[in-house]
Write a protein that holds these residues in place. Structure first.
Motif, PDB file in Angstrom:
ATOM      1  N   PRO A  90       0.825  -1.204   0.000  1.00  0.00           N
ATOM      2  CA  PRO A  90       0.000   0.000   0.000  1.00  0.00           C
ATOM      3  C   PRO A  90       0.866   1.263   0.000  1.00  0.00           C
ATOM      4  O   PRO A  90       1.969   1.261   0.543  1.00  0.00           O
ATOM      5  CB  PRO A  90      -0.812  -0.110   1.292  1.00  0.00           C
ATOM      6  N   THR A  91       0.364   2.314  -0.610  1.00  0.00           N
ATOM      7  CA  THR A  91       1.105   3.565  -0.683  1.00  0.00           C
ATOM      8  C   THR A  91       0.814   4.470   0.508  1.00  0.00           C
ATOM      9  O   THR A  91       1.692   5.127   1.028  1.00  0.00           O
ATOM     10  CB  THR A  91       0.775   4.302  -1.998  1.00  0.00           C
ATOM     11  N   CYS A  92      -0.426   4.510   0.954  1.00  0.00           N
ATOM     12  CA  CYS A  92      -0.824   5.428   2.025  1.00  0.00           C
ATOM     13  C   CYS A  92      -0.344   4.924   3.391  1.00  0.00           C
ATOM     14  O   CYS A  92      -0.356   3.724   3.665  1.00  0.00           O
ATOM     15  CB  CYS A  92      -2.341   5.582   2.033  1.00  0.00           C
ATOM     16  N   HIS A  93       0.006   5.867   4.254  1.00  0.00           N
ATOM     17  CA  HIS A  93       0.433   5.501   5.606  1.00  0.00           C
ATOM     18  C   HIS A  93      -0.695   4.870   6.422  1.00  0.00           C
ATOM     19  O   HIS A  93      -0.445   4.216   7.428  1.00  0.00           O
ATOM     20  CB  HIS A  93       0.991   6.724   6.352  1.00  0.00           C
ATOM     21  N   THR A  94      -1.949   5.003   5.952  1.00  0.00           N
ATOM     22  CA  THR A  94      -3.087   4.379   6.637  1.00  0.00           C
ATOM     23  C   THR A  94      -3.221   2.901   6.300  1.00  0.00           C
ATOM     24  O   THR A  94      -4.042   2.202   6.886  1.00  0.00           O
ATOM     25  CB  THR A  94      -4.410   5.071   6.249  1.00  0.00           C
ATOM     26  N   GLY A  95      -2.450   2.459   5.313  1.00  0.00           N
ATOM     27  CA  GLY A  95      -2.551   1.082   4.839  1.00  0.00           C
ATOM     28  C   GLY A  95      -3.406   0.946   3.591  1.00  0.00           C
ATOM     29  O   GLY A  95      -3.522  -0.142   3.033  1.00  0.00           O
ATOM     30  N   ALA A  96      -3.990   2.051   3.141  1.00  0.00           N
ATOM     31  CA  ALA A  96      -4.790   2.038   1.913  1.00  0.00           C
ATOM     32  C   ALA A  96      -3.862   2.005   0.696  1.00  0.00           C
ATOM     33  O   ALA A  96      -2.723   2.479   0.739  1.00  0.00           O
ATOM     34  CB  ALA A  96      -5.700   3.261   1.846  1.00  0.00           C
ATOM     35  N   PHE A 101      -8.902   8.553  -1.046  1.00  0.00           N
ATOM     36  CA  PHE A 101     -10.075   7.704  -0.811  1.00  0.00           C
ATOM     37  C   PHE A 101     -11.194   8.408  -0.061  1.00  0.00           C
ATOM     38  O   PHE A 101     -12.239   7.827   0.175  1.00  0.00           O
ATOM     39  CB  PHE A 101      -9.677   6.406  -0.079  1.00  0.00           C
ATOM     40  N   ASN A 102     -11.010   9.661   0.313  1.00  0.00           N
ATOM     41  CA  ASN A 102     -12.047  10.416   1.030  1.00  0.00           C
ATOM     42  C   ASN A 102     -12.891  11.204   0.025  1.00  0.00           C
ATOM     43  O   ASN A 102     -12.495  12.279  -0.418  1.00  0.00           O
ATOM     44  CB  ASN A 102     -11.419  11.369   2.052  1.00  0.00           C
ATOM     45  N   LEU A 103     -14.045  10.642  -0.332  1.00  0.00           N
ATOM     46  CA  LEU A 103     -14.916  11.270  -1.321  1.00  0.00           C
ATOM     47  C   LEU A 103     -15.511  12.569  -0.777  1.00  0.00           C
ATOM     48  O   LEU A 103     -16.088  12.571   0.324  1.00  0.00           O
ATOM     49  CB  LEU A 103     -16.048  10.299  -1.724  1.00  0.00           C
ATOM     50  N   ILE A 104     -15.377  13.635  -1.521  1.00  0.00           N
ATOM     51  CA  ILE A 104     -15.967  14.923  -1.158  1.00  0.00           C
ATOM     52  C   ILE A 104     -17.249  15.149  -1.953  1.00  0.00           C
ATOM     53  O   ILE A 104     -18.251  15.596  -1.419  1.00  0.00           O
ATOM     54  CB  ILE A 104     -14.971  16.067  -1.402  1.00  0.00           C
ATOM     55  N   TRP A 105     -17.207  14.834  -3.238  1.00  0.00           N
ATOM     56  CA  TRP A 105     -18.357  15.080  -4.109  1.00  0.00           C
ATOM     57  C   TRP A 105     -18.238  14.173  -5.321  1.00  0.00           C
ATOM     58  O   TRP A 105     -17.142  13.877  -5.784  1.00  0.00           O
ATOM     59  CB  TRP A 105     -18.396  16.536  -4.541  1.00  0.00           C
ATOM     60  N   GLU A 106     -19.386  13.766  -5.831  1.00  0.00           N
ATOM     61  CA  GLU A 106     -19.438  12.971  -7.051  1.00  0.00           C
ATOM     62  C   GLU A 106     -20.723  13.294  -7.778  1.00  0.00           C
ATOM     63  O   GLU A 106     -21.786  13.317  -7.154  1.00  0.00           O
ATOM     64  CB  GLU A 106     -19.358  11.487  -6.706  1.00  0.00           C
ATOM     65  N   GLU A 107     -20.617  13.557  -9.066  1.00  0.00           N
ATOM     66  CA  GLU A 107     -21.802  13.843  -9.852  1.00  0.00           C
ATOM     67  C   GLU A 107     -22.689  12.602  -9.908  1.00  0.00           C
ATOM     68  O   GLU A 107     -22.191  11.484 -10.112  1.00  0.00           O
ATOM     69  CB  GLU A 107     -21.409  14.261 -11.270  1.00  0.00           C
ATOM     70  N   GLU A 108     -23.969  12.816  -9.697  1.00  0.00           N
ATOM     71  CA  GLU A 108     -24.906  11.691  -9.780  1.00  0.00           C
ATOM     72  C   GLU A 108     -25.045  11.243 -11.208  1.00  0.00           C
ATOM     73  O   GLU A 108     -25.070  12.052 -12.127  1.00  0.00           O
ATOM     74  CB  GLU A 108     -26.271  12.105  -9.225  1.00  0.00           C
ATOM     75  N   ARG A 109     -25.158   9.962 -11.384  1.00  0.00           N
ATOM     76  CA  ARG A 109     -25.334   9.405 -12.728  1.00  0.00           C
ATOM     77  C   ARG A 109     -26.804   9.428 -13.098  1.00  0.00           C
ATOM     78  O   ARG A 109     -27.649   9.144 -12.256  1.00  0.00           O
ATOM     79  CB  ARG A 109     -24.790   7.985 -12.780  1.00  0.00           C
TER      80      ARG A 109
END
Length: 110
Positions: A90-96, A101-109
């Protein structure tokens, strides 16, 4: 190979985007200085400048999750780098796998 002086004309510290060389996923963003770039070129593993610790660090030196650099390119302004890497764990220090990976916003499909 590009003259490294061109990379650091505007600032002693520039951003470096880490991308998985195989999947093209963005894994992390770090900062680098000339010495870190030189070490990256020499060792073929990603080195960064830690702004919080004010020192050089080799990604993976404590975790064993090295980033093996396969290609380095710069943007059109020559003030940001892109390292295409093969991650060893994993690359992230969190193990991810990725730091993004923290979604802020995503356009609805529709």
């Amino acid at each position: 190979m590009m003259d490294l002086d061109r990379l650091f004309q505007k600032s002693e510290l520039i951003p470096v985007i880490i991308q998985d060389a195989e999947t093209r996923d963005i894994l992390m963003l770090g900062f680098t200085n000339r010495e870190a770039v030189e070490r990256t070129l020499r060792t073929k593993t990603a080195w960064f400048w830690s702004r919080s610790r004010q020192k050089l660090w080799n990604k993976g030196e404590s975790s064993g999750h090295f980033l093996h650099v396969k290609r380095i390119v710069t943007d059109c302004d020559t003030d940001t780098l892109l390292y295409q890497c093969v991650p060893e764990g994993p690359t992230c220090h969190t193990g991810a796998r990725s730091c993004f990976f923290n979604l802020i916003w995503e356009e609805e499909r529709p």
